[in-house]
Design a protein around this motif. Sequence first.
Motif, PDB file in Angstrom:
ATOM      1  N   SER A  45     -46.684 -43.403  16.936  1.00  9.25           N
ATOM      2  CA  SER A  45     -45.408 -44.575  16.888  1.00  9.25           C
ATOM      3  C   SER A  45     -44.385 -44.291  16.803  1.00  9.25           C
ATOM      4  CB  SER A  45     -45.712 -44.806  15.098  1.00  9.25           C
ATOM      5  OG  SER A  45     -45.797 -43.332  14.449  1.00  9.25           O
ATOM      6  N   PRO A  46     -43.831 -45.171  17.027  1.00  9.77           N
ATOM      7  CA  PRO A  46     -42.199 -45.122  17.928  1.00  9.77           C
ATOM      8  C   PRO A  46     -41.701 -45.200  16.581  1.00  9.77           C
ATOM      9  CG  PRO A  46     -42.547 -47.376  17.552  1.00  9.77           C
ATOM     10  CD  PRO A  46     -43.895 -46.749  17.319  1.00  9.77           C
ATOM     11  N   PHE A  47     -40.048 -43.884  16.829  1.00 12.49           N
ATOM     12  CA  PHE A  47     -39.642 -43.546  15.366  1.00 12.49           C
ATOM     13  C   PHE A  47     -38.217 -43.198  16.293  1.00 12.49           C
ATOM     14  CE2 PHE A  47     -41.219 -39.590  17.018  1.00 12.49           C
ATOM     15  CZ  PHE A  47     -39.949 -38.948  16.580  1.00 12.49           C
ATOM     16  N   SER A  48     -37.062 -42.747  15.505  1.00 13.42           N
ATOM     17  CA  SER A  48     -35.211 -42.841  15.880  1.00 13.42           C
ATOM     18  C   SER A  48     -34.763 -41.732  14.693  1.00 13.42           C
ATOM     19  CB  SER A  48     -34.488 -43.980  16.210  1.00 13.42           C
ATOM     20  OG  SER A  48     -33.355 -43.869  16.266  1.00 13.42           O
ATOM     21  N   VAL A  49     -34.607 -41.066  15.127  1.00 14.44           N
ATOM     22  CA  VAL A  49     -33.380 -39.970  14.561  1.00 14.44           C
ATOM     23  C   VAL A  49     -32.471 -39.912  14.644  1.00 14.44           C
ATOM     24  CG1 VAL A  49     -33.301 -37.537  13.104  1.00 14.44           C
ATOM     25  CG2 VAL A  49     -35.733 -39.250  13.424  1.00 14.44           C
ATOM     26  N   GLY A  50     -30.898 -40.745  14.405  1.00 16.90           N
ATOM     27  CA  GLY A  50     -30.297 -40.518  14.413  1.00 16.90           C
ATOM     28  C   GLY A  50     -30.361 -40.893  16.848  1.00 16.90           C
ATOM     29  N   SER A 187     -39.619 -38.857  -6.708  1.00 16.12           N
ATOM     30  CA  SER A 187     -38.103 -38.579  -5.809  1.00 16.12           C
ATOM     31  C   SER A 187     -37.097 -39.637  -4.567  1.00 16.12           C
ATOM     32  CB  SER A 187     -39.504 -37.729  -4.439  1.00 16.12           C
ATOM     33  OG  SER A 187     -39.881 -38.704  -4.611  1.00 16.12           O
ATOM     34  N   ILE A 188     -36.445 -39.068  -4.570  1.00 15.43           N
ATOM     35  CA  ILE A 188     -35.047 -39.786  -4.065  1.00 15.43           C
ATOM     36  C   ILE A 188     -35.027 -39.036  -2.122  1.00 15.43           C
ATOM     37  CG2 ILE A 188     -32.183 -39.658  -4.069  1.00 15.43           C
ATOM     38  CD1 ILE A 188     -34.296 -41.015  -5.930  1.00 15.43           C
ATOM     39  N   ASP A 189     -34.929 -39.983  -1.479  1.00 12.03           N
ATOM     40  CA  ASP A 189     -34.563 -40.288  -0.501  1.00 12.03           C
ATOM     41  C   ASP A 189     -33.259 -41.210   0.407  1.00 12.03           C
ATOM     42  OD1 ASP A 189     -34.355 -39.047   2.818  1.00 12.03           O
ATOM     43  OD2 ASP A 189     -36.518 -40.313   3.503  1.00 12.03           O
ATOM     44  N   ALA A 190     -32.335 -40.484   0.375  1.00  9.80           N
ATOM     45  CA  ALA A 190     -30.895 -40.753   1.296  1.00  9.80           C
ATOM     46  C   ALA A 190     -30.710 -40.643   2.264  1.00  9.80           C
ATOM     47  CB  ALA A 190     -29.529 -39.548   0.781  1.00  9.80           C
ATOM     48  N   ASN A 191     -31.874 -39.950   3.255  1.00  8.80           N
ATOM     49  CA  ASN A 191     -32.120 -40.100   4.937  1.00  8.80           C
ATOM     50  C   ASN A 191     -30.628 -39.994   5.299  1.00  8.80           C
ATOM     51  OD1 ASN A 191     -33.964 -42.624   3.940  1.00  8.80           O
ATOM     52  ND2 ASN A 191     -34.215 -41.393   5.607  1.00  8.80           N
ATOM     53  N   GLY A 192     -29.696 -38.905   4.480  1.00  6.94           N
ATOM     54  CA  GLY A 192     -28.139 -38.295   5.650  1.00  6.94           C
ATOM     55  C   GLY A 192     -27.774 -39.335   5.293  1.00  6.94           C
ATOM     56  N   GLY A 193     -27.721 -40.310   3.990  1.00  9.45           N
ATOM     57  CA  GLY A 193     -26.793 -41.086   4.198  1.00  9.45           C
ATOM     58  C   GLY A 193     -25.222 -40.647   2.777  1.00  9.45           C
ATOM     59  N   TRP A 194     -24.970 -38.937   2.824  1.00  9.03           N
ATOM     60  CA  TRP A 194     -24.703 -38.916   1.877  1.00  9.03           C
ATOM     61  C   TRP A 194     -23.418 -38.028   1.941  1.00  9.03           C
ATOM     62  CZ3 TRP A 194     -28.316 -38.081  -2.693  1.00  9.03           C
ATOM     63  CH2 TRP A 194     -28.553 -39.487  -3.263  1.00  9.03           C
ATOM     64  N   SER A 195     -22.161 -37.853   1.745  1.00  8.34           N
ATOM     65  CA  SER A 195     -21.097 -36.977   2.183  1.00  8.34           C
ATOM     66  C   SER A 195     -21.325 -35.795   0.952  1.00  8.34           C
ATOM     67  CB  SER A 195     -19.875 -37.507   2.309  1.00  8.34           C
ATOM     68  OG  SER A 195     -19.699 -37.762   0.739  1.00  8.34           O
ATOM     69  N   LEU A 196     -21.024 -34.956   1.359  1.00 10.87           N
ATOM     70  CA  LEU A 196     -21.180 -33.510   0.749  1.00 10.87           C
ATOM     71  C   LEU A 196     -20.819 -33.269  -0.945  1.00 10.87           C
ATOM     72  CD1 LEU A 196     -21.935 -30.642  -0.049  1.00 10.87           C
ATOM     73  CD2 LEU A 196     -20.037 -29.835   0.953  1.00 10.87           C
ATOM     74  N   ALA A 197     -19.368 -34.301  -1.126  1.00 13.01           N
ATOM     75  CA  ALA A 197     -18.898 -34.685  -1.939  1.00 13.01           C
ATOM     76  C   ALA A 197     -19.884 -35.915  -2.757  1.00 13.01           C
ATOM     77  CB  ALA A 197     -17.779 -35.299  -2.101  1.00 13.01           C
ATOM     78  N   ASP A 198     -20.562 -36.488  -2.698  1.00 10.82           N
ATOM     79  CA  ASP A 198     -21.183 -37.477  -3.001  1.00 10.82           C
ATOM     80  C   ASP A 198     -22.881 -36.981  -3.714  1.00 10.82           C
ATOM     81  OD1 ASP A 198     -19.535 -39.363  -2.930  1.00 10.82           O
ATOM     82  OD2 ASP A 198     -20.593 -40.655  -1.168  1.00 10.82           O
ATOM     83  N   ALA A 199     -23.322 -36.016  -2.172  1.00  8.79           N
ATOM     84  CA  ALA A 199     -24.197 -35.436  -2.654  1.00  8.79           C
ATOM     85  C   ALA A 199     -24.754 -34.622  -3.754  1.00  8.79           C
ATOM     86  CB  ALA A 199     -25.157 -34.501  -1.439  1.00  8.79           C
ATOM     87  N   ILE A 200     -23.040 -33.805  -3.841  1.00  8.98           N
ATOM     88  CA  ILE A 200     -23.295 -33.198  -4.747  1.00  8.98           C
ATOM     89  C   ILE A 200     -23.196 -34.052  -6.285  1.00  8.98           C
ATOM     90  CG2 ILE A 200     -21.550 -31.234  -6.381  1.00  8.98           C
ATOM     91  CD1 ILE A 200     -20.878 -30.404  -3.686  1.00  8.98           C
ATOM     92  N   THR A 201     -21.850 -34.930  -6.020  1.00 14.38           N
ATOM     93  CA  THR A 201     -22.635 -35.848  -7.434  1.00 14.38           C
ATOM     94  C   THR A 201     -23.170 -36.675  -7.710  1.00 14.38           C
ATOM     95  OG1 THR A 201     -20.306 -36.591  -6.936  1.00 14.38           O
ATOM     96  CG2 THR A 201     -21.354 -37.994  -8.301  1.00 14.38           C
TER      97      THR A 201
END
Length: 349
Positions: A45-50, A187-201
Amino acid sequence: MDIRIQPFTVHKRVPLTISRGTTAGSTNLWLRLSADGIEGWGEASPFSVGPDSQTTELISAQLQQLEQPLRSLHPLQAQAIDNLLDQVQAFSAVRAAIDLACHDWLGKRVGLPLWQLWGLERQRIGPTAVTVGIGSAAAACDRLQKWQQQVPVRSVKIKLGSPAGIAADQTMFSALLSQLPEGVKVSIDANGGWSLADAITMAEWLADRGVTYLEQPLAAADDGLLPQLYARSPLPLFVDESCFTSADIPPLAGCVHGINIKLMKSGGLSEARRMIHTARACGLQVMFGCYSDSAIANTALAHLSPLADHLDLDSHLNLSDDPFIGAELRDGRLIPPDAPGLGCHHADA
């Protein structure tokens, strides 16, 4: 061995939105490998990462390129097949399709389902998560309600990392949490959508609300920031886009708590098993995930599921037209079949 490749298009019952965009369907490839009167099935199956994208067209072209050289090999010649795939620098999805078909062939050859061939115990399989994508609070709650009408929900993965920011994430999550029955794993998946500061918060905010773990909070390009998040996060951290194969795992030890294995990233069950053992040796937990995979690929990983800590194999459950039938959902758990090999069959059969 003979190889046949057939594209098939599947459509999602509900389009899935993550931090990188929305998908409503996929054209996957069904690979049938025949030798000694036995046919093994695989899927790509096709996929795209970055920036890395394995499209249906690229995968199909490479599989067609491999048809002729594979004819001189046998499914039992695993090393020779691997050498051939190395020579052409095969896409991981191409490797996955061939690897699954060889495993299916082998199981059928010896008359055993893969889970039994590997000596695994199906009673150890935990519930598989159903996924709720990014959207408005009302849309997310509607998606959850549709899941509850379709399957027994025991685990929910919520996609966050909204382009609208963490306030939108919190609003959507709070609405969903109010609709979840007691005892459902979240569970939570952010798919790389946060900055470090937002991820900590968000890690601190979500930990107060009973979340089990946090997946891919930072973009793969920001892996260098993982040690800082690891030191601050009250939640276990898992990576997905940051980890494709076993070679990626040792550098992550001490930066995360676990990895997400997907067949299309890893290149099949052979590498998935190596990843499990490497992760355990590094003191890491293991989860299984999927892309827009049909029942073939998700059934394949279900055979390995007794070895996983967390499961997210719901993509085929969100397909309105999956042409295949395989693992059975029992009380929220995806249970691999008793039939030999993968145990999959065509829905029209």
